[in-house]
Design a protein around this motif. Sequence first.
Motif, PDB file in Angstrom:
ATOM      1  N   ARG A 107     -93.416 -20.527  18.436  1.00  0.00           N
ATOM      2  CA  ARG A 107     -92.121 -20.620  19.139  1.00  0.00           C
ATOM      3  C   ARG A 107     -92.318 -20.878  20.628  1.00  0.00           C
ATOM      4  O   ARG A 107     -91.480 -21.514  21.266  1.00  0.00           O
ATOM      5  CB  ARG A 107     -91.303 -19.353  18.901  1.00  0.00           C
ATOM      6  N   PRO A 145     -89.778 -25.648  11.219  1.00  0.00           N
ATOM      7  CA  PRO A 145     -89.863 -24.178  11.168  1.00  0.00           C
ATOM      8  C   PRO A 145     -90.209 -23.675   9.766  1.00  0.00           C
ATOM      9  O   PRO A 145     -90.106 -24.424   8.792  1.00  0.00           O
ATOM     10  CB  PRO A 145     -88.461 -23.719  11.569  1.00  0.00           C
ATOM     11  N   ILE A 195     -87.585 -30.688  28.558  1.00  0.00           N
ATOM     12  CA  ILE A 195     -86.912 -31.795  27.872  1.00  0.00           C
ATOM     13  C   ILE A 195     -87.902 -32.914  27.546  1.00  0.00           C
ATOM     14  O   ILE A 195     -87.935 -33.427  26.415  1.00  0.00           O
ATOM     15  CB  ILE A 195     -85.737 -32.329  28.732  1.00  0.00           C
ATOM     16  N   LYS A 231     -97.244 -12.549  25.258  1.00  0.00           N
ATOM     17  CA  LYS A 231     -95.821 -12.347  24.998  1.00  0.00           C
ATOM     18  C   LYS A 231     -95.566 -10.903  24.579  1.00  0.00           C
ATOM     19  O   LYS A 231     -96.225 -10.378  23.685  1.00  0.00           O
ATOM     20  CB  LYS A 231     -95.349 -13.310  23.887  1.00  0.00           C
ATOM     21  N   PHE A 290     -82.803 -25.714  19.756  1.00  0.00           N
ATOM     22  CA  PHE A 290     -83.574 -25.174  20.880  1.00  0.00           C
ATOM     23  C   PHE A 290     -84.870 -25.952  21.118  1.00  0.00           C
ATOM     24  O   PHE A 290     -85.410 -25.923  22.218  1.00  0.00           O
ATOM     25  CB  PHE A 290     -83.930 -23.709  20.611  1.00  0.00           C
ATOM     26  N   THR A 291     -85.392 -26.569  20.057  1.00  0.00           N
ATOM     27  CA  THR A 291     -86.658 -27.284  20.205  1.00  0.00           C
ATOM     28  C   THR A 291     -86.455 -28.803  20.244  1.00  0.00           C
ATOM     29  O   THR A 291     -87.413 -29.552  20.175  1.00  0.00           O
ATOM     30  CB  THR A 291     -87.628 -26.911  19.054  1.00  0.00           C
ATOM     31  N   SER A 292     -85.197 -29.225  20.328  1.00  0.00           N
ATOM     32  CA  SER A 292     -84.881 -30.651  20.525  1.00  0.00           C
ATOM     33  C   SER A 292     -84.705 -30.888  22.028  1.00  0.00           C
ATOM     34  O   SER A 292     -84.456 -29.935  22.776  1.00  0.00           O
ATOM     35  CB  SER A 292     -83.587 -31.016  19.794  1.00  0.00           C
ATOM     36  N   PRO A 293     -84.818 -32.137  22.450  1.00  0.00           N
ATOM     37  CA  PRO A 293     -84.732 -32.412  23.896  1.00  0.00           C
ATOM     38  C   PRO A 293     -83.297 -32.348  24.416  1.00  0.00           C
ATOM     39  O   PRO A 293     -82.747 -33.342  24.894  1.00  0.00           O
ATOM     40  CB  PRO A 293     -85.326 -33.815  24.015  1.00  0.00           C
ATOM     41  N   ILE A 294     -82.687 -31.185  24.289  1.00  0.00           N
ATOM     42  CA  ILE A 294     -81.316 -30.990  24.778  1.00  0.00           C
ATOM     43  C   ILE A 294     -81.216 -29.633  25.467  1.00  0.00           C
ATOM     44  O   ILE A 294     -81.999 -28.731  25.189  1.00  0.00           O
ATOM     45  CB  ILE A 294     -80.272 -31.063  23.634  1.00  0.00           C
ATOM     46  N   ARG A 295     -80.244 -29.527  26.386  1.00  0.00           N
ATOM     47  CA  ARG A 295     -80.054 -28.278  27.132  1.00  0.00           C
ATOM     48  C   ARG A 295     -79.018 -27.393  26.430  1.00  0.00           C
ATOM     49  O   ARG A 295     -78.157 -27.901  25.710  1.00  0.00           O
ATOM     50  CB  ARG A 295     -79.597 -28.585  28.562  1.00  0.00           C
ATOM     51  N   THR A 319     -93.309 -24.631  20.982  1.00  0.00           N
ATOM     52  CA  THR A 319     -92.212 -25.576  20.771  1.00  0.00           C
ATOM     53  C   THR A 319     -91.128 -25.478  21.840  1.00  0.00           C
ATOM     54  O   THR A 319     -90.155 -26.229  21.803  1.00  0.00           O
ATOM     55  CB  THR A 319     -91.540 -25.324  19.397  1.00  0.00           C
ATOM     56  N   GLY A 320     -91.273 -24.519  22.749  1.00  0.00           N
ATOM     57  CA  GLY A 320     -90.269 -24.375  23.806  1.00  0.00           C
ATOM     58  C   GLY A 320     -89.075 -23.562  23.374  1.00  0.00           C
ATOM     59  O   GLY A 320     -88.082 -23.469  24.086  1.00  0.00           O
ATOM     60  N   TYR A 321     -89.166 -22.957  22.191  1.00  0.00           N
ATOM     61  CA  TYR A 321     -88.050 -22.133  21.708  1.00  0.00           C
ATOM     62  C   TYR A 321     -87.891 -20.905  22.591  1.00  0.00           C
ATOM     63  O   TYR A 321     -86.779 -20.512  22.932  1.00  0.00           O
ATOM     64  CB  TYR A 321     -88.314 -21.720  20.255  1.00  0.00           C
ATOM     65  N   MET A 322     -89.023 -20.275  22.930  1.00  0.00           N
ATOM     66  CA  MET A 322     -88.956 -19.092  23.792  1.00  0.00           C
ATOM     67  C   MET A 322     -90.063 -19.160  24.859  1.00  0.00           C
ATOM     68  O   MET A 322     -91.098 -19.785  24.630  1.00  0.00           O
ATOM     69  CB  MET A 322     -89.094 -17.800  22.973  1.00  0.00           C
ATOM     70  N   PRO A 323     -89.823 -18.535  26.005  1.00  0.00           N
ATOM     71  CA  PRO A 323     -90.832 -18.580  27.065  1.00  0.00           C
ATOM     72  C   PRO A 323     -91.859 -17.448  26.904  1.00  0.00           C
ATOM     73  O   PRO A 323     -91.526 -16.390  26.366  1.00  0.00           O
ATOM     74  CB  PRO A 323     -89.998 -18.369  28.335  1.00  0.00           C
ATOM     75  N   ARG A 368     -83.192 -17.082  23.505  1.00  0.00           N
ATOM     76  CA  ARG A 368     -84.582 -17.540  23.571  1.00  0.00           C
ATOM     77  C   ARG A 368     -85.523 -16.388  23.933  1.00  0.00           C
ATOM     78  O   ARG A 368     -86.710 -16.447  23.665  1.00  0.00           O
ATOM     79  CB  ARG A 368     -84.745 -18.616  24.640  1.00  0.00           C
ATOM     80  N   TYR A 369     -84.995 -15.358  24.587  1.00  0.00           N
ATOM     81  CA  TYR A 369     -85.857 -14.275  25.054  1.00  0.00           C
ATOM     82  C   TYR A 369     -86.047 -13.169  24.022  1.00  0.00           C
ATOM     83  O   TYR A 369     -86.899 -12.322  24.180  1.00  0.00           O
ATOM     84  CB  TYR A 369     -85.285 -13.679  26.361  1.00  0.00           C
ATOM     85  N   ARG A 392     -90.173 -31.726  24.697  1.00  0.00           N
ATOM     86  CA  ARG A 392     -89.542 -31.687  23.360  1.00  0.00           C
ATOM     87  C   ARG A 392     -89.294 -33.097  22.810  1.00  0.00           C
ATOM     88  O   ARG A 392     -89.180 -33.284  21.605  1.00  0.00           O
ATOM     89  CB  ARG A 392     -88.232 -30.903  23.415  1.00  0.00           C
ATOM     90  N   GLN A 393     -89.197 -34.058  23.724  1.00  0.00           N
ATOM     91  CA  GLN A 393     -89.038 -35.449  23.292  1.00  0.00           C
ATOM     92  C   GLN A 393     -90.276 -35.927  22.521  1.00  0.00           C
ATOM     93  O   GLN A 393     -90.188 -36.779  21.645  1.00  0.00           O
ATOM     94  CB  GLN A 393     -88.818 -36.321  24.530  1.00  0.00           C
ATOM     95  N   TYR A 420     -91.055 -30.667  14.985  1.00  0.00           N
ATOM     96  CA  TYR A 420     -91.236 -29.266  14.598  1.00  0.00           C
ATOM     97  C   TYR A 420     -90.560 -28.976  13.267  1.00  0.00           C
ATOM     98  O   TYR A 420     -89.393 -29.298  13.059  1.00  0.00           O
ATOM     99  CB  TYR A 420     -90.648 -28.376  15.703  1.00  0.00           C
ATOM    100  N   GLU A 423     -82.582 -23.017  15.920  1.00  0.00           N
ATOM    101  CA  GLU A 423     -84.015 -23.149  16.214  1.00  0.00           C
ATOM    102  C   GLU A 423     -84.388 -24.620  16.416  1.00  0.00           C
ATOM    103  O   GLU A 423     -85.190 -24.949  17.296  1.00  0.00           O
ATOM    104  CB  GLU A 423     -84.829 -22.529  15.075  1.00  0.00           C
ATOM    105  N   LEU A 424     -83.786 -25.481  15.604  1.00  0.00           N
ATOM    106  CA  LEU A 424     -84.074 -26.911  15.769  1.00  0.00           C
ATOM    107  C   LEU A 424     -83.393 -27.471  17.022  1.00  0.00           C
ATOM    108  O   LEU A 424     -83.945 -28.350  17.689  1.00  0.00           O
ATOM    109  CB  LEU A 424     -83.623 -27.694  14.534  1.00  0.00           C
TER     110      LEU A 424
END
Lengths: 251, 310
Positions: free
Chosen positions: B45, B80, B70, B9, A96-101, B48-52, A248-249, B73-74, B78, A93-94
């Motif tokens: 979520r 949780p 990206i 959602k 996924f919410t960090s600026p990484i792919r 925070t960009g965790y899910m769309p 993520r979905y 998120r920078q 967050y 979860e962390l």
Amino acid sequence: MQSVGRSLRTIWIIAKQEFSLLFGSPLIYFIGAIWLLINGAFFSFYFGQQWNQGVAPLDMAPLINTMVFLMVFFAPAISMRLVADELREGTHELLFTSPIRDGEIIVGKWLGAFGAVAVFIAITLLYPVVLALRGSPDIGAIAAGYLGLLLSTGTMMAIGILASSLTQYQLVALFVGIGSCLVLWIVDLFAGLVANPNVSDFIASLSLRDHGDALIVNSIIDPVDIAYFIGMIIIALLLASQILGSRRYVG
Amino acid sequence: MIQVEGLTKYYGNYKAIDRISFFADVGEVVGFVGRNGAGKTTTIRILTGYMPPNEGSVTVAGYDVLEQPIDMRQKLGYLPETVPLYREMTVWQYVEYFASLRGLSGADRERRVEIALEKVNMLERENSMITSISKGMRQRVGLAQAIVHDPEVLILDEPMIGLDPDQRAEMRAIIDEIGEDRTVFLSSHDLAELEKVADRVLMIHKGQIVAEDTPDALATRLEGERRFFLRLGNADLQTAADLITQIEGVLTAVVKDDGIEVAHPQDLDVRPIVATTVVGNEWDLLELKPLGTSLEDVFLRLTGEDAETR
């Protein structure tokens, strides 16, 4: 260009992290010790016999082949926790919410774990040194063999991380990983069961063992074999990345 | 700043959140309250960009969550609800790892990790293994990773869970400080805590925002009645309550704890008559204390359920 640099940096951070996490847990020492012990026993027995008969052994292919076969079991054992543990502990979860792919997470983890296994492979370089001290082994053939070992291991680690991305249970990842590597190892045996020659050839061409043998036994560095290993690694890592991203979905 | 427009959602056929819209400004602490399953975590979520989301748009710190994930998120920190921790790491290594992933390096990273750990009072435990620290400390380490890169937007999911009163006070102080010039969005079940820390509160119920205002404004808006608490000596409380109920203008008089809670219309102050009744019956008037409408009262009324049906 800036984006590529950022990606490489992220992959490096995750790889370093994974490498140190692996060496911070007893599992890799246990797996590595068993792997080295079996290889050491093989080395002593196989080459010892030849020395006792007054023959200086020069061919390392049987030993390297044993190392690769053992990786069918040991590579998934090392990679089983790479993603499954993140999913179980919720640390994804962390990430996924960090600026990484997602792909950077997977490649970084694979690289870190591969680096950790490479440390154990490096220890086995002691064997060709011993051979060189007592004879004149073909260094080129040994180098090709080790290239085959590294590429085969990298492929099996990638399959292991793909299995790890499917589940949060390490044991499930382990069995799926070993099963997949075994199937890929012997897939050419099924080729004869297929009547269509094109399909049969295609199935045979997927054999991990065949491509490895080309390097390890025949000492031929064929771009086709190199492309096979690199292709398999890329496909497995891409699939793992897609599976991780699909989480993520589902929340 | 957080800007949310028409967010929806689905999980399969179940609509978890339904066209919700809201904003949280810079320098604002926004509380987000709702029951379990109301849509809080789903909303967070998505933020925070965790899910769309299935529909709608979210902008965080000026970046679209879907189009520029990206960059967004920078700028985001967050925490949780359950702080995810790498058990093999020390406190310092954990915070340093997330600082690195957010682009910090070298001396600047070391400085930021130190500042973050100092802010959450965990610097003296920097070398402790995460497995060896208490739950409250883990919560603080989780907060340290969320603030280590000095984010423009901080999102906290149930940050007070597992904290003792002192730690809650510390957490409130940190949120207050960050909220001075950043956007803080926090969810909580604890309405009393939210009242203390939030500038504005969003209430979500069955996937929809049912109220949005400052805690005081929400309470005032819903106050149709006023209440006060009466503590008596030398009196049978039930008898006294029955007698007070008969006074004109008293809506209810109910024995509660060691006194009586009296409700009356907002435009009719019955306190002088009640006091006269107390004196006339030769009871001792020990305390007469006005009671405000709590955020919990507001929430229960807006969601159409009382505490007993929860």
